[in-house]
Write a protein that holds these residues in place. Sequence first.
Motif, PDB file in Angstrom:
ATOM      1  N   GLU A 160      -2.456  -2.136  10.111  1.00 26.93           N
ATOM      2  CA  GLU A 160      -3.665  -1.315  10.097  1.00 26.93           C
ATOM      3  C   GLU A 160      -3.897  -0.706   8.715  1.00 26.93           C
ATOM      4  OE1 GLU A 160      -2.146  -1.704  14.189  1.00 26.93           O
ATOM      5  OE2 GLU A 160      -1.247  -1.101  12.270  1.00 26.93           O
ATOM      6  N   THR A 161      -2.824  -0.242   8.080  1.00 30.19           N
ATOM      7  CA  THR A 161      -2.952   0.353   6.742  1.00 30.19           C
ATOM      8  C   THR A 161      -3.409  -0.685   5.732  1.00 30.19           C
ATOM      9  OG1 THR A 161      -1.190   1.927   7.269  1.00 30.19           O
ATOM     10  CG2 THR A 161      -1.753   1.642   4.942  1.00 30.19           C
ATOM     11  N   ARG A 162      -2.787  -1.841   5.771  1.00 28.91           N
ATOM     12  CA  ARG A 162      -3.156  -2.904   4.838  1.00 28.91           C
ATOM     13  C   ARG A 162      -4.580  -3.408   5.095  1.00 28.91           C
ATOM     14  NH1 ARG A 162       0.707  -7.608   4.916  1.00 28.91           N
ATOM     15  NH2 ARG A 162      -0.691  -8.232   3.219  1.00 28.91           N
ATOM     16  N   ARG A 163      -4.971  -3.462   6.372  1.00 30.04           N
ATOM     17  CA  ARG A 163      -6.342  -3.871   6.700  1.00 30.04           C
ATOM     18  C   ARG A 163      -7.355  -2.897   6.118  1.00 30.04           C
ATOM     19  NH1 ARG A 163      -7.754  -2.472  12.600  1.00 30.04           N
ATOM     20  NH2 ARG A 163      -7.570  -0.453  11.551  1.00 30.04           N
ATOM     21  N   ASP A 164      -7.105  -1.595   6.280  1.00 30.29           N
ATOM     22  CA  ASP A 164      -8.036  -0.590   5.761  1.00 30.29           C
ATOM     23  C   ASP A 164      -8.106  -0.635   4.233  1.00 30.29           C
ATOM     24  OD1 ASP A 164      -8.434   0.136   8.371  1.00 30.29           O
ATOM     25  OD2 ASP A 164      -7.134   1.902   8.288  1.00 30.29           O
ATOM     26  N   HIS A 165      -6.946  -0.842   3.592  1.00 32.22           N
ATOM     27  CA  HIS A 165      -6.913  -0.926   2.131  1.00 32.22           C
ATOM     28  C   HIS A 165      -7.678  -2.167   1.657  1.00 32.22           C
ATOM     29  CE1 HIS A 165      -5.572  -0.512  -1.957  1.00 32.22           C
ATOM     30  NE2 HIS A 165      -4.879  -1.646  -1.926  1.00 32.22           N
ATOM     31  N   ASP A 221       3.630   1.431   2.598  1.00 32.41           N
ATOM     32  CA  ASP A 221       3.230   1.385   4.000  1.00 32.41           C
ATOM     33  C   ASP A 221       2.796  -0.047   4.328  1.00 32.41           C
ATOM     34  OD1 ASP A 221       2.173   1.644   6.522  1.00 32.41           O
ATOM     35  OD2 ASP A 221       1.072   3.495   6.095  1.00 32.41           O
ATOM     36  N   ARG A 247       2.250  -1.363   7.348  1.00 39.60           N
ATOM     37  CA  ARG A 247       1.627  -1.560   8.661  1.00 39.60           C
ATOM     38  C   ARG A 247       0.339  -2.366   8.526  1.00 39.60           C
ATOM     39  NH1 ARG A 247       0.862   4.275  10.958  1.00 39.60           N
ATOM     40  NH2 ARG A 247       0.263   4.547   8.764  1.00 39.60           N
ATOM     41  N   VAL A 274       0.867  -1.185   0.000  1.00 41.91           N
ATOM     42  CA  VAL A 274       0.000   0.000   0.000  1.00 41.91           C
ATOM     43  C   VAL A 274       0.899   1.229   0.000  1.00 41.91           C
ATOM     44  CG1 VAL A 274      -1.959   1.154   1.090  1.00 41.91           C
ATOM     45  CG2 VAL A 274      -1.637  -1.313   1.397  1.00 41.91           C
TER      46      VAL A 274
END
Length: 380
Positions: free
Chosen positions: A116-121, A112, A114, A109
């Motif tokens: 949390e970032t990958r989860r949101d994406h 990034d 992290r 992503v």
Amino acid sequence: MKAPVDDRLAALRGSAKRRPYNARSLAALENNPRCTLRALLDASGSDKAAIAEHAGYPSPFGQSAFAFARGNAFEAMVKDNGCAELLRVLRETLKLTLPEVAYLDLNDVGGDGRNETRRDHTARVLLQAAQGTGDGTLFDHPMLYLGVGGQEAFLEPDLVAFRIDGRFYIVEIKSFPIIDGQADPAQVRSATTQACAYVIALRALLEEAGIGPEAVSDTIVLVAPKDFTNRPTAAFVDARKQVSALTRQLARIERISDLVDLLPEGLTFDLDLDKDKQPRRPAEELAEALEQVPATYRPDCLNHCEMAFYCRARARAEASLDVLGPAVREQLGGIDTVTMALGLARGQLTPTADQSDMAAALRHAARLRAELTREVGGAA
């Protein structure tokens, strides 16, 4: 007044860093749902491998370097060139119609990495696909999320989720072979149970947008080498029962306070590590702490739990029927130990009314064994 549940779980773990849930530890909840010790160790985030080793029962868990490299190589081959081999398998082996395919790798992503970032994406992309407003048929490296007992569990499948006819499917890519249409049942069960955690997590993600559970199939697609080649093949695996069982166990973890309330005050599995990460706590003291928590051993625990050798030794010391597996325990309903079973078989114990039929069967089996032993001895 007892401390809050989170504080008591932290006290069980002690000074060690909390180990998060993963797909494997979630799958173990379904594999042995009766084990209180496993549930508490996972809920508290304790290091089961370190605890088992210090108690004198190290567990040889983990793949060999060869098996790990073989698995990675097979997965890379299946996913190469936009999952070209996977598409061939889906179309040829499973007879699925996938005329147009859009492949999306959700691993990166913008640099990034992290969770949390990958989860949101992942959530944005999959929700758009589910609502028909985005692109994508194959989704590689999704980062899923599941709340377990108040803790965050990030699940990073070594799989591809794909969407066809309005439903998402979970694909497990494994390097064990499917020979003449059959694979090792234990390995299939392990792979399927881990995939169930992904099914539940993906359903939870879609539920937040008002999308029902039917949008995620509980049929798992298993991709593995065909026969003795490295050419992939695939099979559908019905995981409905395992999804339901794991869902129940996750609900049990939400009620972990019921188990914590049964524990003695001050109980801890803390190893009291020194600056070199070596345990200072006496092994005998740790063993006494472990013995205060009920443990349920099953032979297949050896395949998925770091505490298996400890629990097996404990079950043997107690002459528990657990060492013979759940099938034997169920057949010998009302009989709790090997000692009791032998006593009834030899006529040394008087059976209760509930045990009378089973006692007669055990005595008959003992007579047959004695006769066969005599015949074999005479022939020799």
